[in-house]
Design a protein around this motif. Sequence first.
Motif, PDB file in Angstrom:
ATOM      1  N   ASP A   9      -2.736   6.085  11.860  1.00  0.00           N
ATOM      2  CA  ASP A   9      -2.587   7.505  12.160  1.00  0.00           C
ATOM      3  C   ASP A   9      -1.168   7.965  11.836  1.00  0.00           C
ATOM      4  OD1 ASP A   9      -5.168   7.591  13.014  1.00  0.00           O
ATOM      5  OD2 ASP A   9      -4.694   7.459  15.154  1.00  0.00           O
ATOM      6  N   GLY A  10      -1.054   8.946  10.966  1.00  0.00           N
ATOM      7  CA  GLY A  10       0.248   9.514  10.628  1.00  0.00           C
ATOM      8  C   GLY A  10       1.058   8.705   9.644  1.00  0.00           C
ATOM      9  N   MET A  11       0.524   7.590   9.128  1.00  0.00           N
ATOM     10  CA  MET A  11       1.270   6.765   8.177  1.00  0.00           C
ATOM     11  C   MET A  11       0.342   6.262   7.087  1.00  0.00           C
ATOM     12  SD  MET A  11       3.216   3.090   8.603  1.00  0.00           S
ATOM     13  CE  MET A  11       1.668   2.187   8.439  1.00  0.00           C
ATOM     14  N   SER A  12       0.733   6.473   5.839  1.00  0.00           N
ATOM     15  CA  SER A  12      -0.004   5.943   4.700  1.00  0.00           C
ATOM     16  C   SER A  12       0.811   4.811   4.088  1.00  0.00           C
ATOM     17  CB  SER A  12      -0.243   7.035   3.649  1.00  0.00           C
ATOM     18  OG  SER A  12      -1.048   8.069   4.166  1.00  0.00           O
ATOM     19  N   TYR A  13       0.230   3.618   4.010  1.00  0.00           N
ATOM     20  CA  TYR A  13       0.946   2.473   3.467  1.00  0.00           C
ATOM     21  C   TYR A  13      -0.068   1.432   3.001  1.00  0.00           C
ATOM     22  CZ  TYR A  13       4.639  -0.976   2.806  1.00  0.00           C
ATOM     23  OH  TYR A  13       5.514  -1.875   2.237  1.00  0.00           O
ATOM     24  N   ALA A  14       0.274   0.744   1.912  1.00  0.00           N
ATOM     25  CA  ALA A  14      -0.556  -0.344   1.406  1.00  0.00           C
ATOM     26  C   ALA A  14       0.337  -1.423   0.818  1.00  0.00           C
ATOM     27  CB  ALA A  14      -1.532   0.166   0.350  1.00  0.00           C
ATOM     28  N   MET A  15      -0.107  -2.681   0.941  1.00  0.00           N
ATOM     29  CA  MET A  15       0.523  -3.760   0.204  1.00  0.00           C
ATOM     30  C   MET A  15      -0.177  -3.879  -1.145  1.00  0.00           C
ATOM     31  SD  MET A  15       1.365  -6.782   2.983  1.00  0.00           S
ATOM     32  CE  MET A  15      -0.350  -7.213   3.278  1.00  0.00           C
ATOM     33  N   PHE A  16       0.607  -4.180  -2.188  1.00  0.00           N
ATOM     34  CA  PHE A  16      -0.017  -4.344  -3.501  1.00  0.00           C
ATOM     35  C   PHE A  16       0.087  -5.786  -3.969  1.00  0.00           C
ATOM     36  CE2 PHE A  16       4.357  -2.974  -4.747  1.00  0.00           C
ATOM     37  CZ  PHE A  16       4.712  -3.991  -5.630  1.00  0.00           C
ATOM     38  N   SER A  17      -0.911  -6.191  -4.732  1.00  0.00           N
ATOM     39  CA  SER A  17      -0.930  -7.485  -5.404  1.00  0.00           C
ATOM     40  C   SER A  17      -1.080  -7.253  -6.893  1.00  0.00           C
ATOM     41  CB  SER A  17      -2.085  -8.350  -4.882  1.00  0.00           C
ATOM     42  OG  SER A  17      -1.925  -8.647  -3.507  1.00  0.00           O
ATOM     43  N   VAL A  18      -0.722  -8.259  -7.685  1.00  0.00           N
ATOM     44  CA  VAL A  18      -0.794  -8.149  -9.145  1.00  0.00           C
ATOM     45  C   VAL A  18      -1.717  -9.239  -9.671  1.00  0.00           C
ATOM     46  CG1 VAL A  18       1.528  -7.169  -9.269  1.00  0.00           C
ATOM     47  CG2 VAL A  18       1.208  -9.643  -9.536  1.00  0.00           C
ATOM     48  N   PRO A  19      -2.305  -9.030 -10.855  1.00  0.00           N
ATOM     49  CA  PRO A  19      -3.177 -10.058 -11.427  1.00  0.00           C
ATOM     50  C   PRO A  19      -2.451 -11.390 -11.575  1.00  0.00           C
ATOM     51  CG  PRO A  19      -3.429  -7.984 -12.620  1.00  0.00           C
ATOM     52  CD  PRO A  19      -2.261  -7.807 -11.687  1.00  0.00           C
ATOM     53  N   GLY A  20      -3.031 -12.439 -11.033  1.00  0.00           N
ATOM     54  CA  GLY A  20      -2.423 -13.760 -11.118  1.00  0.00           C
ATOM     55  C   GLY A  20      -1.432 -14.064 -10.021  1.00  0.00           C
ATOM     56  N   GLY A  21      -1.135 -13.093  -9.163  1.00  0.00           N
ATOM     57  CA  GLY A  21      -0.200 -13.323  -8.070  1.00  0.00           C
ATOM     58  C   GLY A  21      -0.838 -14.127  -6.946  1.00  0.00           C
ATOM     59  N   GLU A  22      -0.018 -14.885  -6.227  1.00  0.00           N
ATOM     60  CA  GLU A  22      -0.526 -15.744  -5.166  1.00  0.00           C
ATOM     61  C   GLU A  22      -0.457 -15.091  -3.788  1.00  0.00           C
ATOM     62  OE1 GLU A  22       1.618 -19.396  -5.384  1.00  0.00           O
ATOM     63  OE2 GLU A  22       0.771 -19.941  -7.344  1.00  0.00           O
ATOM     64  N   ARG A  23       0.263 -13.961  -3.660  1.00  0.00           N
ATOM     65  CA  ARG A  23       0.391 -13.282  -2.388  1.00  0.00           C
ATOM     66  C   ARG A  23       0.790 -11.842  -2.663  1.00  0.00           C
ATOM     67  NH1 ARG A  23       5.951 -15.905   0.206  1.00  0.00           N
ATOM     68  NH2 ARG A  23       7.391 -15.248  -1.431  1.00  0.00           N
ATOM     69  N   PRO A  24       0.712 -10.945  -1.672  1.00  0.00           N
ATOM     70  CA  PRO A  24       1.142  -9.562  -1.916  1.00  0.00           C
ATOM     71  C   PRO A  24       2.545  -9.511  -2.511  1.00  0.00           C
ATOM     72  CG  PRO A  24       0.032  -9.705   0.185  1.00  0.00           C
ATOM     73  CD  PRO A  24       0.191 -11.118  -0.304  1.00  0.00           C
ATOM     74  N   ALA A  25       2.718  -8.660  -3.523  1.00  0.00           N
ATOM     75  CA  ALA A  25       3.981  -8.608  -4.264  1.00  0.00           C
ATOM     76  C   ALA A  25       4.926  -7.526  -3.773  1.00  0.00           C
ATOM     77  CB  ALA A  25       3.703  -8.396  -5.755  1.00  0.00           C
ATOM     78  N   GLY A  26       4.417  -6.554  -2.999  1.00  0.00           N
ATOM     79  CA  GLY A  26       5.261  -5.464  -2.522  1.00  0.00           C
ATOM     80  C   GLY A  26       4.409  -4.433  -1.803  1.00  0.00           C
ATOM     81  N   GLY A  27       4.980  -3.249  -1.621  1.00  0.00           N
ATOM     82  CA  GLY A  27       4.275  -2.218  -0.876  1.00  0.00           C
ATOM     83  C   GLY A  27       4.444  -0.847  -1.485  1.00  0.00           C
ATOM     84  N   ILE A  28       3.618   0.083  -1.032  1.00  0.00           N
ATOM     85  CA  ILE A  28       3.735   1.484  -1.432  1.00  0.00           C
ATOM     86  C   ILE A  28       3.445   2.339  -0.209  1.00  0.00           C
ATOM     87  CG2 ILE A  28       1.330   1.542  -2.261  1.00  0.00           C
ATOM     88  CD1 ILE A  28       2.301   3.584  -4.393  1.00  0.00           C
ATOM     89  N   GLY A  29       4.305   3.319   0.008  1.00  0.00           N
ATOM     90  CA  GLY A  29       4.168   4.194   1.159  1.00  0.00           C
ATOM     91  C   GLY A  29       4.561   5.614   0.801  1.00  0.00           C
ATOM     92  N   VAL A  30       4.768   6.427   1.797  1.00  0.00           N
ATOM     93  CA  VAL A  30       5.069   7.849   1.601  1.00  0.00           C
ATOM     94  C   VAL A  30       6.417   8.174   2.221  1.00  0.00           C
ATOM     95  CG1 VAL A  30       4.318  10.213   2.070  1.00  0.00           C
ATOM     96  CG2 VAL A  30       2.620   8.439   1.564  1.00  0.00           C
ATOM     97  N   VAL A  31       7.251   8.899   1.469  1.00  0.00           N
ATOM     98  CA  VAL A  31       8.569   9.287   1.969  1.00  0.00           C
ATOM     99  C   VAL A  31       8.439  10.318   3.080  1.00  0.00           C
ATOM    100  CG1 VAL A  31       9.770   8.833  -0.208  1.00  0.00           C
ATOM    101  CG2 VAL A  31       8.777  11.089   0.198  1.00  0.00           C
ATOM    102  N   ASP A  32       9.487  10.413   3.885  1.00  0.00           N
ATOM    103  CA  ASP A  32       9.534  11.466   4.885  1.00  0.00           C
ATOM    104  C   ASP A  32       9.632  12.825   4.198  1.00  0.00           C
ATOM    105  OD1 ASP A  32       9.494   9.587   6.926  1.00  0.00           O
ATOM    106  OD2 ASP A  32      11.690   9.469   7.025  1.00  0.00           O
ATOM    107  N   GLU A  33       9.160  13.846   4.863  1.00  0.00           N
ATOM    108  CA  GLU A  33       9.187  15.192   4.301  1.00  0.00           C
ATOM    109  C   GLU A  33      10.616  15.594   3.928  1.00  0.00           C
ATOM    110  OE1 GLU A  33       7.728  19.739   5.426  1.00  0.00           O
ATOM    111  OE2 GLU A  33       7.329  18.068   6.791  1.00  0.00           O
TER     112      GLU A  33
END
Length: 261
Positions: A173-197
């Motif tokens: 609630d109130g936060m958009s965020y995801a971890m991303f993985s890449v093809p061939g990667g063994e674990r999540p490689a980083g994240g993507i979220g939303v900046v403050d207004e």
Amino acid sequence: MAIHLESWPAGTPCWVDLSVSDPDASRAFYADVLGWEFTESTEEFGGYFMALVDGQPAAGLAPPMPGMDDPGHYWTTYLGTQDIESVAQSVAEHGGSSIFPPMQLEALGSMGLFTDPTGAVFGAWQYGEHTGFNVYDTQGSVSWCEAMVDDFEKGKEFYASVFGFTYEDMSSDGMSYAMFSVPGGERPAGGIGVVDEGQSPYWSVTFNVASLDETLERARAAGSQVVMEPYAFEFGRVAVITGPDGEMFGVIEPPAEPPPM
């Protein structure tokens, strides 16, 4: 400490660097706060310094280029690739733009600098002799990189199209965020979220530290400002601080027992 000498899977954050106004001051700061040592600079590569952790490349510092305006001071994240020309073309096709088109750096590899459609700046690195940072999961190494965008769906779509990111959504609630993985990667490689207004989109970097409290004490003594006070979550205790040019970066003390991924 974990060592990784091969190139990282395409799309993985594989290198970070920073333009500094006073190389001596910045080297002293990061040596004190993160324990880095440094290679000798050479005129061949514009006085660029590599930061070392236990003798392994971990990050880079670039002095100001003669005759150029101040480019600003922020940590740049580079995403790995085996074909930087294709990346540049895909960036343009999917709404991004080029700041510096791909350039060859002799046998080391090739680099380019781009923006995603939301305006966040990132680099791409085509592997040559330099395969990115060689050390992780230890004091002074890169722990996490993330894109903070102003349009969550647009940002996810762009990086999925250009680099093949897949996502594990962690939004609440109130936060958009995801971890991303890449093809061939063994674990999540980083994240993507939303900046403050009102905040501009950016890529951020967080470095691993053995003790957050001791790191913050050294950083404050060296003139750093604490932008975000420490807080704890499942992946450790994290804070955001500034370097000598006001550049922001995160520092994280991992938990004693890593959470399952």
